[in-house]
Motif scaffolding. Structure first.
Motif, PDB file in Angstrom:
ATOM      1  N   UNK A  24       0.800  -1.231   0.000  1.00 34.70           N
ATOM      2  CA  UNK A  24       0.000   0.000   0.000  1.00 34.70           C
ATOM      3  C   UNK A  24       0.830   1.277   0.000  1.00 34.70           C
ATOM      4  N   UNK A  25       1.882   1.392   0.839  1.00 29.55           N
ATOM      5  CA  UNK A  25       2.676   2.619   0.785  1.00 29.55           C
ATOM      6  C   UNK A  25       3.385   2.815  -0.559  1.00 29.55           C
ATOM      7  N   UNK A  26       3.794   1.724  -1.182  1.00 27.48           N
ATOM      8  CA  UNK A  26       4.436   1.814  -2.496  1.00 27.48           C
ATOM      9  C   UNK A  26       3.421   2.329  -3.511  1.00 27.48           C
ATOM     10  N   UNK A  27       2.228   1.754  -3.503  1.00 25.20           N
ATOM     11  CA  UNK A  27       1.188   2.190  -4.430  1.00 25.20           C
ATOM     12  C   UNK A  27       0.802   3.645  -4.188  1.00 25.20           C
ATOM     13  N   UNK A  28       0.753   4.046  -2.930  1.00 23.62           N
ATOM     14  CA  UNK A  28       0.426   5.444  -2.596  1.00 23.62           C
ATOM     15  C   UNK A  28       1.470   6.388  -3.185  1.00 23.62           C
ATOM     16  N   UNK A  29       2.738   6.036  -3.044  1.00 22.68           N
ATOM     17  CA  UNK A  29       3.811   6.871  -3.614  1.00 22.68           C
ATOM     18  C   UNK A  29       3.710   6.932  -5.135  1.00 22.68           C
ATOM     19  N   UNK A  30       3.393   5.803  -5.749  1.00 28.50           N
ATOM     20  CA  UNK A  30       3.245   5.793  -7.207  1.00 28.50           C
ATOM     21  C   UNK A  30       2.046   6.618  -7.650  1.00 28.50           C
ATOM     22  N   UNK A  31       0.970   6.596  -6.882  1.00 30.45           N
ATOM     23  CA  UNK A  31      -0.199   7.420  -7.198  1.00 30.45           C
ATOM     24  C   UNK A  31       0.155   8.907  -7.096  1.00 30.45           C
ATOM     25  N   UNK A  32       0.945   9.260  -6.082  1.00 27.56           N
ATOM     26  CA  UNK A  32       1.400  10.649  -5.948  1.00 27.56           C
ATOM     27  C   UNK A  32       2.298  11.036  -7.115  1.00 27.56           C
ATOM     28  N   UNK A  33       3.161  10.120  -7.533  1.00 27.70           N
ATOM     29  CA  UNK A  33       4.035  10.369  -8.684  1.00 27.70           C
ATOM     30  C   UNK A  33       3.196  10.586  -9.948  1.00 27.70           C
ATOM     31  N   UNK A  34       2.146   9.809 -10.094  1.00 32.80           N
ATOM     32  CA  UNK A  34       1.248   9.942 -11.250  1.00 32.80           C
ATOM     33  C   UNK A  34       0.583  11.319 -11.263  1.00 32.80           C
ATOM     34  N   UNK A  35       0.240  11.833 -10.074  1.00 33.68           N
ATOM     35  CA  UNK A  35      -0.359  13.172  -9.991  1.00 33.68           C
ATOM     36  C   UNK A  35       0.643  14.246 -10.409  1.00 33.68           C
ATOM     37  N   UNK A  42       1.980   4.606 -15.659  1.00 36.07           N
ATOM     38  CA  UNK A  42       2.491   3.840 -14.518  1.00 36.07           C
ATOM     39  C   UNK A  42       1.701   2.543 -14.366  1.00 36.07           C
ATOM     40  N   UNK A  43       2.439   1.447 -14.257  1.00 38.11           N
ATOM     41  CA  UNK A  43       1.880   0.116 -14.020  1.00 38.11           C
ATOM     42  C   UNK A  43       2.491  -0.411 -12.731  1.00 38.11           C
ATOM     43  N   UNK A  44       1.648  -0.913 -11.824  1.00 37.47           N
ATOM     44  CA  UNK A  44       2.130  -1.486 -10.568  1.00 37.47           C
ATOM     45  C   UNK A  44       2.562  -2.926 -10.836  1.00 37.47           C
ATOM     46  N   UNK A  45       3.811  -3.255 -10.478  1.00 35.77           N
ATOM     47  CA  UNK A  45       4.359  -4.583 -10.729  1.00 35.77           C
ATOM     48  C   UNK A  45       4.841  -5.206  -9.436  1.00 35.77           C
ATOM     49  N   UNK A  46       4.486  -6.464  -9.220  1.00 31.70           N
ATOM     50  CA  UNK A  46       4.985  -7.215  -8.072  1.00 31.70           C
ATOM     51  C   UNK A  46       4.853  -8.702  -8.335  1.00 31.70           C
ATOM     52  N   UNK A  47       5.736  -9.474  -7.757  1.00 34.76           N
ATOM     53  CA  UNK A  47       5.754 -10.924  -7.964  1.00 34.76           C
ATOM     54  C   UNK A  47       5.157 -11.660  -6.778  1.00 34.76           C
ATOM     55  N   UNK A  48       4.240 -12.579  -7.047  1.00 38.36           N
ATOM     56  CA  UNK A  48       3.668 -13.415  -5.985  1.00 38.36           C
ATOM     57  C   UNK A  48       4.563 -14.614  -5.692  1.00 38.36           C
ATOM     58  N   UNK A  49       5.443 -14.953  -6.636  1.00 38.16           N
ATOM     59  CA  UNK A  49       6.380 -16.067  -6.454  1.00 38.16           C
ATOM     60  C   UNK A  49       7.722 -15.640  -7.012  1.00 38.16           C
ATOM     61  N   UNK A  50       8.620 -15.276  -6.129  1.00 38.29           N
ATOM     62  CA  UNK A  50       9.925 -14.779  -6.549  1.00 38.29           C
ATOM     63  C   UNK A  50      10.893 -15.956  -6.675  1.00 38.29           C
ATOM     64  N   UNK A  51      10.717 -16.737  -7.714  1.00 39.85           N
ATOM     65  CA  UNK A  51      11.560 -17.916  -7.918  1.00 39.85           C
ATOM     66  C   UNK A  51      13.007 -17.531  -8.227  1.00 39.85           C
ATOM     67  N   UNK A  52      13.215 -16.401  -8.849  1.00 39.48           N
ATOM     68  CA  UNK A  52      14.560 -15.972  -9.235  1.00 39.48           C
ATOM     69  C   UNK A  52      15.145 -14.965  -8.236  1.00 39.48           C
ATOM     70  N   UNK A  53      15.115 -15.340  -6.965  1.00 39.48           N
ATOM     71  CA  UNK A  53      15.631 -14.464  -5.920  1.00 39.48           C
ATOM     72  C   UNK A  53      17.142 -14.633  -5.775  1.00 39.48           C
ATOM     73  N   UNK A  54      17.769 -13.707  -5.089  1.00 40.58           N
ATOM     74  CA  UNK A  54      19.226 -13.703  -4.943  1.00 40.58           C
ATOM     75  C   UNK A  54      19.727 -14.881  -4.126  1.00 40.58           C
ATOM     76  N   UNK A  55      19.065 -15.184  -3.016  1.00 39.80           N
ATOM     77  CA  UNK A  55      19.492 -16.281  -2.148  1.00 39.80           C
ATOM     78  C   UNK A  55      18.404 -17.347  -2.092  1.00 39.80           C
TER      79      UNK A  55
END
Length: 95
Positions: A24-35, A42-55
């Motif tokens: 939510x805070x990330x989306x809020x900041x992006x909404x402010x940026x859009x204003x 702007x497209x909100x992007x996030x992964x529900x399964x981060x299979x390609x993580x660093x560790x």
């Protein structure tokens, strides 16, 4: 949603959908940026399964069901198009 091809396409969001409370805070900041910058697509992007993580021991995310709920909530509250990645063909119909 169609985008104006003359405007920069900006995919942004958390790397991994950890929870609605973290998104939510990330989306809020992006909404402010859009204003401030209506010239951005702007497209909100996030992964529900981060299979390609660093560790290998790192968190993988919320999983399909919870992740899609989070993306749906972000879309509803902030009127963002949303995008995620899939890692298996069995996830296509749900996404």
């Amino acid at each position: 949603m169609l985008f104006d091809s003359d405007r920069l396409l900006f995919l942004a969001g958390p790397c991994s959908l950890e929870s609605l409370d973290t998104c939510l805070p990330v989306a809020k900041c992006l909404a402010e940026l859009r204003e401030i910058h209506p010239e951005l697509n702007i497209v909100f992007k996030g992964s529900f399964d981060k299979a390609n993580r660093t560790a290998i021991s790192g968190a993988r995310g919320t999983g399909l069901t919870e992740g899609l709920k989070i993306l749906s909530e972000i879309k509803e509250r902030f009127n963002f198009p949303v995008i995620t990645d899939i890692h298996d063909t069995t996830q296509i119909s749900a996404v």
